[in-house]
Design an enzyme around this catalytic site. Structure first.
Site, short mmCIF file in Angstrom:
data_model
loop_
_atom_site.label_atom_id
_atom_site.label_comp_id
_atom_site.label_asym_id
_atom_site.label_seq_id
_atom_site.Cartn_x
_atom_site.Cartn_y
_atom_site.Cartn_z
N GLU A 127 0.79 -1.24 0.00
CA GLU A 127 0.00 0.00 0.00
C GLU A 127 0.82 1.29 0.00
O GLU A 127 0.59 2.17 0.81
CB GLU A 127 -0.97 -0.02 1.19
CG GLU A 127 -1.91 -1.20 1.16
CD GLU A 127 -2.79 -1.35 2.40
OE1 GLU A 127 -2.75 -0.47 3.28
OE2 GLU A 127 -3.53 -2.35 2.48
N ASN A 168 2.06 -5.29 -3.14
CA ASN A 168 0.65 -5.58 -2.86
C ASN A 168 -0.13 -4.29 -2.59
O ASN A 168 0.35 -3.43 -1.84
CB ASN A 168 0.60 -6.48 -1.60
CG ASN A 168 -0.76 -7.05 -1.30
OD1 ASN A 168 -1.39 -7.66 -2.15
ND2 ASN A 168 -1.22 -6.87 -0.06
N HIS A 204 -10.48 -5.96 -2.10
CA HIS A 204 -11.54 -5.72 -1.11
C HIS A 204 -12.67 -5.02 -1.86
O HIS A 204 -12.56 -3.84 -2.19
CB HIS A 204 -11.02 -4.86 0.04
CG HIS A 204 -9.98 -5.55 0.86
ND1 HIS A 204 -10.27 -6.65 1.63
CD2 HIS A 204 -8.65 -5.31 1.02
CE1 HIS A 204 -9.15 -7.06 2.24
NE2 HIS A 204 -8.17 -6.26 1.88
N GLU A 232 -6.30 -10.62 -1.12
CA GLU A 232 -7.10 -10.35 0.09
C GLU A 232 -8.59 -10.28 -0.25
O GLU A 232 -9.34 -9.48 0.31
CB GLU A 232 -6.67 -9.02 0.75
CG GLU A 232 -5.19 -8.98 1.09
CD GLU A 232 -4.75 -7.73 1.83
OE1 GLU A 232 -5.62 -6.98 2.34
OE2 GLU A 232 -3.54 -7.48 1.90
N ASP A 234 -12.34 -10.15 -0.60
CA ASP A 234 -13.60 -10.23 0.13
C ASP A 234 -14.58 -9.27 -0.53
O ASP A 234 -14.16 -8.31 -1.20
CB ASP A 234 -13.46 -10.02 1.65
CG ASP A 234 -12.82 -8.72 2.08
OD1 ASP A 234 -12.68 -7.79 1.24
OD2 ASP A 234 -12.45 -8.61 3.25
O1 G3I Z 1 -3.87 -7.48 18.87
C1 G3I Z 1 -4.53 -6.33 19.42
C2 G3I Z 1 -5.03 -6.65 20.80
O2 G3I Z 1 -3.92 -6.88 21.64
C3 G3I Z 1 -5.83 -5.45 21.28
O3 G3I Z 1 -6.37 -5.71 22.56
C4 G3I Z 1 -6.98 -5.15 20.33
C5 G3I Z 1 -7.80 -3.93 20.75
O4 G3I Z 1 -8.26 -3.24 19.63
O5 G3I Z 1 -6.42 -4.88 19.09
C6 G3I Z 1 -5.70 -5.97 18.55
O6 G3I Z 1 -5.14 -5.59 17.33
C7 G3I Z 1 -6.02 -5.45 16.25
C8 G3I Z 1 -5.58 -6.42 15.17
O7 G3I Z 1 -6.34 -6.22 14.01
C9 G3I Z 1 -5.74 -7.88 15.59
O8 G3I Z 1 -7.08 -8.17 15.83
C10 G3I Z 1 -5.94 -4.03 15.76
O9 G3I Z 1 -6.50 -3.16 16.70
C11 G3I Z 1 -6.65 -3.88 14.44
O10 G3I Z 1 -6.38 -2.59 13.92
C12 G3I Z 1 -6.13 -4.93 13.47
O11 G3I Z 1 -6.84 -4.79 12.27
C13 G3I Z 1 -6.23 -5.39 11.15
C14 G3I Z 1 -5.90 -4.34 10.12
O12 G3I Z 1 -5.35 -4.96 8.97
C15 G3I Z 1 -4.90 -3.33 10.66
O13 G3I Z 1 -4.70 -2.31 9.76
C16 G3I Z 1 -7.20 -6.40 10.57
O14 G3I Z 1 -7.38 -7.47 11.49
C17 G3I Z 1 -6.66 -6.94 9.25
O15 G3I Z 1 -7.65 -7.70 8.61
C18 G3I Z 1 -6.28 -5.79 8.34
O16 G3I Z 1 -5.72 -6.33 7.17
C19 G3I Z 1 -5.37 -5.40 6.15
C20 G3I Z 1 -4.17 -5.95 5.43
O17 G3I Z 1 -3.12 -6.20 6.33
C21 G3I Z 1 -3.69 -5.01 4.33
N1 G3I Z 1 -4.76 -4.68 3.42
C22 G3I Z 1 -5.99 -4.22 4.04
C23 G3I Z 1 -6.47 -5.18 5.10
C24 G3I Z 1 -7.77 -4.72 5.71
O18 G3I Z 1 -7.62 -3.52 6.38
#
Ligand code: G3I
Length: 302
Positions: A127, A168, A204, A232, A234
């Site tokens: 990105e 990517n 996405h 990715e 969906d």
């Molecule tokens: O692990 C922490 C946990 O310790 C904490 O208590 C909790 C509270 O919010 O957060 C947890 O982390 C979260 C993490 O996902 C794991 O669940 C983050 O807040 C959250 O921001 C994170 O979101 C991820 C996101 O990327 C971050 O930007 C999504 O799961 C994940 O699906 C998403 O994936 C991205 C790809 O990497 C790149 N392309 C877009 C895609 C969708 O946004």
């Protein structure tokens, strides 16, 4: 074939899912994953904040769980992602100039080196472009200048010469200003011998997605001599409209010989990052959705 992975394998492709190692102990999650998919990627566990919480101190436990699960089931593993503006640990945010450069190279060497030989393709850089085709003004771009993407690819190549190295991004689901800019970068890298092997199209999408130039866009990248992967996928929505988009994306991949596989961004709607949009192939009770049948039919050549 009667599974996604089995059907994709008939044409030498993979069908994968993003996984959270925290769910691998859930029977219904693991059984859907193990039955249907022959490739995995860590949804979060291999990102910079997860793998290097303090500079030079690596933490591979969660990522290793994904790899060992895959290995025990004979699945491929995609690597996601070595360098991204998001999900950087706090210590990276304060760095400038050559300190940031050394941190980026050290991170790539540490993570790609740890997983050397076990990753089919790495999302080396994620990105880095804006919708209008300009570079995203991240800390990497601002501190290191335009050359940072090339530097990242060279470091990844040194750390794991056997992995395919991908750029990517999202919003590249057709021919547009963003995909044009990425196309120019990949062409330049190929011309100058910068090690890049593949381009990931996150995809996405929503049920009303315009896919009129989706296949043509994949093909023009493939014609540069790189593989293309749907990384990715969906699709927000449900029913026939959602199935149409999944079907058309799958058909586009199947029509491009260098499209090596498709990964959906999760296994089940239950744990999707798009929590209200039911964007995946299995519902929250792990039932196959209409979109599942559409994808399977295309993979089976129907
Ligand atoms: O692990 C922490 C946990 O310790 C904490 O208590 C909790 C509270 O919010 O957060 C947890 O982390 C979260 C993490 O996902 C794991 O669940 C983050 O807040 C959250 O921001 C994170 O979101 C991820 C996101 O990327 C971050 O930007 C999504 O799961 C994940 O699906 C998403 O994936 C991205 C790809 O990497 C790149 N392309 C877009 C895609 C969708 O946004």
């Amino acid at each position: 074939a009667d599974t996604l992975g089995g059907a994709a394998a008939q044409s030498g492709r993979y069908f994968g899912a993003a996984v959270d190692p925290g769910h691998l102990g859930e029977g219904d999650y693991a059984s859907a994953l193990n039955r249907e998919f022959n490739s995995v990627v860590a949804e979060n566990a291999m990102k910079w904040d997860a793998t290097e919480p303090n500079q030079g101190q690596f933490s591979f436990g969660a990522g290793d769980q994904v790899v060992s699960h895959a290995r025990s089931k004979g699945m491929k593993v995609r690597g996601h992602t070595l360098v991204w503006h998001s999900q950087q640990p706090a210590w990276v945010r304060g760095l400038t100039g050559d300190s940031l450069r050394r941190a980026m190279i050290g991170h790539i060497s540490g993570v790609a080196g740890h997983y050397r030989g076990q990753i089919s393709s790495w999302d080396v850089v994620n990105e880095a472009f804006e919708w209008d085709g300009s570079r995203r003004q991240s800390n990497l771009q601002q501190q290191l200048g335009n050359g940072w993407i090339e530097e990242a690819f060279r470091a990844a190549d040194a750390a794991d010469p056997g992995a395919k190295l991908c750029y990517n991004d999202y919003g590249t689901d057709g021919i547009n200003a963003k995909s044009d800019a990425i196309y120019r970068m990949v062409k330049d890298f190929r011309n100058r011998g910068v090690p890049i092997d593949c381009v990931g199209f996150q995809s996405h999408l929503d049920s009303n997605a315009d896919l009129s130039t989706y296949r043509q866009n994949l093909q023009r990248f493939a014609d540069l001599g790189v593989d293309v992967e749907i990384t990715e996928l969906d699709v927000g929505g449900s029913g026939a409209a959602q199935a149409r988009v999944f079907r058309d994306v799958t058909a586009a991949c199947v029509a491009v010989s260098r499209c090596t596989g498709i990964t959906t961004w999760g296994v089940t709607d239950k744990y999707s990052w798009r929590s209200q949009e039911t964007p995946l192939l299995f519902d929250s009770a792990y039932r196959k959705k209409a979109a599942y049948g559409a994808v399977l039919d295309v993979l089976n050549g129907a």
